[in-house]
Design a protein around this motif. Structure first.
Motif, PDB file in Angstrom:
ATOM      1  N   SER A  10     -30.024  57.229  34.523  1.00 45.86           N
ATOM      2  CA  SER A  10     -29.112  56.374  33.315  1.00 45.86           C
ATOM      3  C   SER A  10     -29.905  56.338  31.764  1.00 45.86           C
ATOM      4  N   TYR A  11     -28.607  57.159  30.820  1.00 49.27           N
ATOM      5  CA  TYR A  11     -29.276  56.931  29.797  1.00 49.27           C
ATOM      6  C   TYR A  11     -29.582  55.488  29.134  1.00 49.27           C
ATOM      7  N   GLY A  12     -31.138  54.861  28.855  1.00 48.00           N
ATOM      8  CA  GLY A  12     -31.106  53.042  28.006  1.00 48.00           C
ATOM      9  C   GLY A  12     -30.096  52.897  29.485  1.00 48.00           C
ATOM     10  N   LYS A  15     -25.609  53.689  33.142  1.00 45.90           N
ATOM     11  CA  LYS A  15     -25.565  54.255  34.300  1.00 45.90           C
ATOM     12  C   LYS A  15     -24.876  55.754  33.961  1.00 45.90           C
ATOM     13  N   ILE A  16     -25.192  56.271  34.680  1.00 41.45           N
ATOM     14  CA  ILE A  16     -23.972  57.574  34.172  1.00 41.45           C
ATOM     15  C   ILE A  16     -24.094  59.091  35.796  1.00 41.45           C
ATOM     16  N   LEU A  17     -24.701  58.958  36.539  1.00 39.56           N
ATOM     17  CA  LEU A  17     -24.649  59.474  38.461  1.00 39.56           C
ATOM     18  C   LEU A  17     -25.561  57.763  39.096  1.00 39.56           C
ATOM     19  N   GLY A  34     -15.963  69.594  37.342  1.00 44.02           N
ATOM     20  CA  GLY A  34     -15.962  67.951  37.114  1.00 44.02           C
ATOM     21  C   GLY A  34     -15.509  67.656  35.817  1.00 44.02           C
ATOM     22  N   PRO A  35     -14.401  66.600  35.915  1.00 45.34           N
ATOM     23  CA  PRO A  35     -14.097  66.410  33.840  1.00 45.34           C
ATOM     24  C   PRO A  35     -14.725  66.362  32.391  1.00 45.34           C
ATOM     25  N   ASN A  36     -15.084  66.409  31.980  1.00 47.40           N
ATOM     26  CA  ASN A  36     -15.064  66.134  30.518  1.00 47.40           C
ATOM     27  C   ASN A  36     -16.426  64.967  30.379  1.00 47.40           C
ATOM     28  N   GLY A  37     -18.223  64.675  30.271  1.00 50.25           N
ATOM     29  CA  GLY A  37     -17.911  63.405  30.623  1.00 50.25           C
ATOM     30  C   GLY A  37     -18.341  62.900  32.005  1.00 50.25           C
ATOM     31  N   ALA A  38     -18.024  63.592  33.032  1.00 51.03           N
ATOM     32  CA  ALA A  38     -18.767  63.441  34.591  1.00 51.03           C
ATOM     33  C   ALA A  38     -19.857  63.442  34.548  1.00 51.03           C
ATOM     34  N   GLY A  39     -20.883  63.912  34.188  1.00 47.37           N
ATOM     35  CA  GLY A  39     -21.940  64.030  34.528  1.00 47.37           C
ATOM     36  C   GLY A  39     -23.105  65.257  34.965  1.00 47.37           C
ATOM     37  N   LYS A  40     -22.176  66.307  35.265  1.00 47.96           N
ATOM     38  CA  LYS A  40     -22.743  67.532  34.812  1.00 47.96           C
ATOM     39  C   LYS A  40     -23.992  67.842  34.730  1.00 47.96           C
ATOM     40  N   THR A  41     -23.850  67.921  33.231  1.00 49.69           N
ATOM     41  CA  THR A  41     -24.953  68.490  32.407  1.00 49.69           C
ATOM     42  C   THR A  41     -26.650  67.567  32.331  1.00 49.69           C
ATOM     43  N   THR A  42     -26.170  66.355  32.458  1.00 55.53           N
ATOM     44  CA  THR A  42     -26.934  65.276  33.685  1.00 55.53           C
ATOM     45  C   THR A  42     -27.878  65.157  34.092  1.00 55.53           C
ATOM     46  N   ILE A  43     -27.621  65.742  35.201  1.00 53.49           N
ATOM     47  CA  ILE A  43     -27.585  66.697  36.635  1.00 53.49           C
ATOM     48  C   ILE A  43     -28.144  67.074  36.337  1.00 53.49           C
ATOM     49  N   PRO A  82     -28.856  76.870  29.445  1.00 52.87           N
ATOM     50  CA  PRO A  82     -28.252  75.461  28.696  1.00 52.87           C
ATOM     51  C   PRO A  82     -26.944  75.402  28.631  1.00 52.87           C
ATOM     52  N   GLU A  83     -26.079  74.772  28.497  1.00 54.94           N
ATOM     53  CA  GLU A  83     -25.017  73.755  28.165  1.00 54.94           C
ATOM     54  C   GLU A  83     -24.766  74.679  26.313  1.00 54.94           C
ATOM     55  N   GLY A  84     -24.211  75.654  25.924  1.00 60.44           N
ATOM     56  CA  GLY A  84     -24.225  75.758  23.946  1.00 60.44           C
ATOM     57  C   GLY A  84     -25.298  76.873  23.898  1.00 60.44           C
ATOM     58  N   ASP A 156     -25.181  76.158  33.063  1.00 56.58           N
ATOM     59  CA  ASP A 156     -25.030  75.101  32.595  1.00 56.58           C
ATOM     60  C   ASP A 156     -23.096  75.721  31.319  1.00 56.58           C
ATOM     61  N   GLU A 157     -22.128  75.893  32.111  1.00 54.57           N
ATOM     62  CA  GLU A 157     -20.886  76.233  31.719  1.00 54.57           C
ATOM     63  C   GLU A 157     -21.403  77.689  30.744  1.00 54.57           C
ATOM     64  N   PRO A 158     -21.171  78.384  31.389  1.00 53.84           N
ATOM     65  CA  PRO A 158     -21.584  79.861  30.794  1.00 53.84           C
ATOM     66  C   PRO A 158     -20.837  80.938  30.020  1.00 53.84           C
ATOM     67  N   GLU A 188     -19.373  74.640  35.945  1.00 53.22           N
ATOM     68  CA  GLU A 188     -17.675  75.384  34.762  1.00 53.22           C
ATOM     69  C   GLU A 188     -16.934  74.134  35.044  1.00 53.22           C
ATOM     70  N   GLN A 189     -16.214  74.756  34.146  1.00 52.43           N
ATOM     71  CA  GLN A 189     -14.727  74.319  33.357  1.00 52.43           C
ATOM     72  C   GLN A 189     -14.153  75.059  34.170  1.00 52.43           C
ATOM     73  N   ASN A 190     -14.271  76.656  34.202  1.00 53.51           N
ATOM     74  CA  ASN A 190     -13.858  77.554  34.483  1.00 53.51           C
ATOM     75  C   ASN A 190     -13.604  77.724  35.701  1.00 53.51           C
TER      76      ASN A 190
HETATM   77  N1  LIG Z   1     -28.323  62.002  24.780  1.00 51.84           N
HETATM   78  C1  LIG Z   1     -27.539  60.796  25.502  1.00 51.84           C
HETATM   79  N2  LIG Z   1     -27.517  59.126  25.411  1.00 51.84           N
HETATM   80  C2  LIG Z   1     -26.710  58.453  26.448  1.00 51.84           C
HETATM   81  N3  LIG Z   1     -25.814  59.053  26.448  1.00 51.84           N
HETATM   82  C3  LIG Z   1     -25.750  60.171  26.973  1.00 51.84           C
HETATM   83  C4  LIG Z   1     -26.301  61.516  26.389  1.00 51.84           C
HETATM   84  N4  LIG Z   1     -26.254  62.486  27.352  1.00 51.84           N
HETATM   85  C5  LIG Z   1     -24.922  62.267  27.491  1.00 51.84           C
HETATM   86  N5  LIG Z   1     -24.098  60.891  27.900  1.00 51.84           N
HETATM   87  C6  LIG Z   1     -23.417  60.340  28.156  1.00 51.84           C
HETATM   88  O1  LIG Z   1     -23.774  60.919  29.723  1.00 51.84           O
HETATM   89  C7  LIG Z   1     -21.831  61.031  30.531  1.00 51.84           C
HETATM   90  C8  LIG Z   1     -22.268  61.937  30.861  1.00 51.84           C
HETATM   91  O2  LIG Z   1     -22.619  63.373  30.397  1.00 51.84           O
HETATM   92  P1  LIG Z   1     -22.841  64.710  30.505  1.00 51.84           P
HETATM   93  O3  LIG Z   1     -23.156  65.498  29.236  1.00 51.84           O
HETATM   94  O4  LIG Z   1     -24.376  64.812  31.432  1.00 51.84           O
HETATM   95  O5  LIG Z   1     -21.146  64.702  30.258  1.00 51.84           O
HETATM   96  P2  LIG Z   1     -20.604  66.458  31.203  1.00 51.84           P
HETATM   97  O6  LIG Z   1     -20.123  66.602  32.488  1.00 51.84           O
HETATM   98  O7  LIG Z   1     -21.479  67.516  31.323  1.00 51.84           O
HETATM   99  O8  LIG Z   1     -19.700  66.860  30.449  1.00 51.84           O
HETATM  100  P3  LIG Z   1     -19.378  68.210  29.339  1.00 51.84           P
HETATM  101  O9  LIG Z   1     -18.162  68.801  30.551  1.00 51.84           O
HETATM  102  O10 LIG Z   1     -18.109  67.891  28.265  1.00 51.84           O
HETATM  103  O11 LIG Z   1     -20.514  68.773  29.285  1.00 51.84           O
HETATM  104  C9  LIG Z   1     -21.074  60.808  28.890  1.00 51.84           C
HETATM  105  O12 LIG Z   1     -20.218  59.817  29.200  1.00 51.84           O
HETATM  106  C10 LIG Z   1     -21.798  61.058  27.826  1.00 51.84           C
HETATM  107  O13 LIG Z   1     -21.710  60.465  27.235  1.00 51.84           O
END
Ligand SMILES: Nc1ncnc2c1ncn2[C@@H]1O[C@H](COP(=O)(O)OP(=O)(O)OP(=O)(O)O)[C@@H](O)[C@H]1O
Ligand SMILES: [Mg+2]
Length: 231
Positions: A10-12, A15-17, A34-43, A82-84, A156-158, A188-190
């Motif tokens: 969770s972020y605060g 809950k994300i994952l 997975g789509p944008n915002g799915a939680g890949k970078t969080t993993i 890292p992404e970016g 992460d998204e190279p 990857e998105q690709n």
């Molecule tokens: N530092 C943060 N604080 C609060 N919420 C966050 C934080 N970082 C990410 N999130 C939220 O967590 C969710 C998952 O984000 P994450 O970056 O893991 O997605 P992603 O699958 O990597 O997306 P993308 O394909 O756009 O990179 C999103 O809803 C995002 O807004």
């Protein structure tokens, strides 16, 4: 090699994952799509110890790492591109590489290995990172990740934002590294490229693994075709 079991992150209070499970065997290339915002970078941030799961476990070669600090995880053999990219734009190529090497004893040999993979970086080692092309910056980001001599490299998204020829180059490097014994986790998105390059894949949607399997089967899966390949 890596076993992720029922992690919740969770972020605060958000809950994300949700109960995420997956594993990576030594020598594999694994893709998470997975789509944008799915939680890949969080993993991947959780794997690196930058976020702590509220529950669940992560094991590397049987040892728990989900409470370990990031520097220990890098020492244990995991590195993240890292992404970016997150390079230091005002620092030179060499200085950026040195930033990745802080745990590595055998720096000279590692540099030689990295320059063999990326001859362009050796030629340009005094150039500041911020003046390089996007493709060159991605190569530097991968090279920096390699400086800690990882057994598992996470990318992460190279290929994000790169022209097709550079995308091919990134995937070529991933395959070479894998043939040299580096295990790879690719986000990857690709999706077409990523599934073609990998052994197995997982689909992450709104923080949950919804599909998993051998990459060739995922490429043929109707949901993947419709949602991710536009077919
Ligand atoms: N530092 C943060 N604080 C609060 N919420 C966050 C934080 N970082 C990410 N999130 C939220 O967590 C969710 C998952 O984000 P994450 O970056 O893991 O997605 P992603 O699958 O990597 O997306 P993308 O394909 O756009 O990179 C999103 O809803 C995002 O807004
Ligand atoms: Mg992301």
């Amino acid at each position: 090699m890596l076993k992720v079991k029922n992690i919740n992150v969770s972020y605060g209070s958000v809950k994300i994952l949700w109960e995420v499970n997956f594993h990576i065997d030594e020598g594999e290339i694994i893709t998470i799509i997975g789509p944008n915002g799915a939680g890949k970078t969080t993993i991947v941030k959780t794997l690196m110890g930058l976020l702590k799961p509220t529950s669940g476990t992560i094991q590397l070669n049987g040892n728990p790492i989900h409470q370990a600090p990031t520097h220990q995880i890098v020492k244990d053999g995991i590195a993240l591109v890292p992404e970016g990219r997150e390079l230091f734009p005002k620092m030179t190529i060499m200085e950026n590489l040195q930033m990745g090497a802080y745990t590595s004893g055998d720096r000279e040999n590692t540099l030689e290995w990295v320059f063999d993979l990326f001859p362009r970086l050796e030629e340009r080692q005094k150039q500041s990172a911020g003046t390089m092309s996007g493709g060159e910056q991605q190569m530097l980001a991968i090279a920096r990740g390699l400086m800690s001599r990882p057994k598992l490299l996470i990318l992460d998204e190279p290929s994000l934002g790169l022209a097709p020829i550079m995308v091919n180059k990134v995937f070529e490097i991933i395959k070479i590294l894998n043939s040299q014994g580096v295990t790879v986790l690719l986000v990857e998105q690709n999706i077409h490229h990523a599934l073609e390059a990998s052994n197995r894949g997982y689909v992450l949607e709104t923080g949950r693994i919804t599909l998993e399997g051998v990459s060739s089967e995922l490429l043929d899966n109707n949901h993947v075709k419709e949602a991710y390949l536009g077919m």
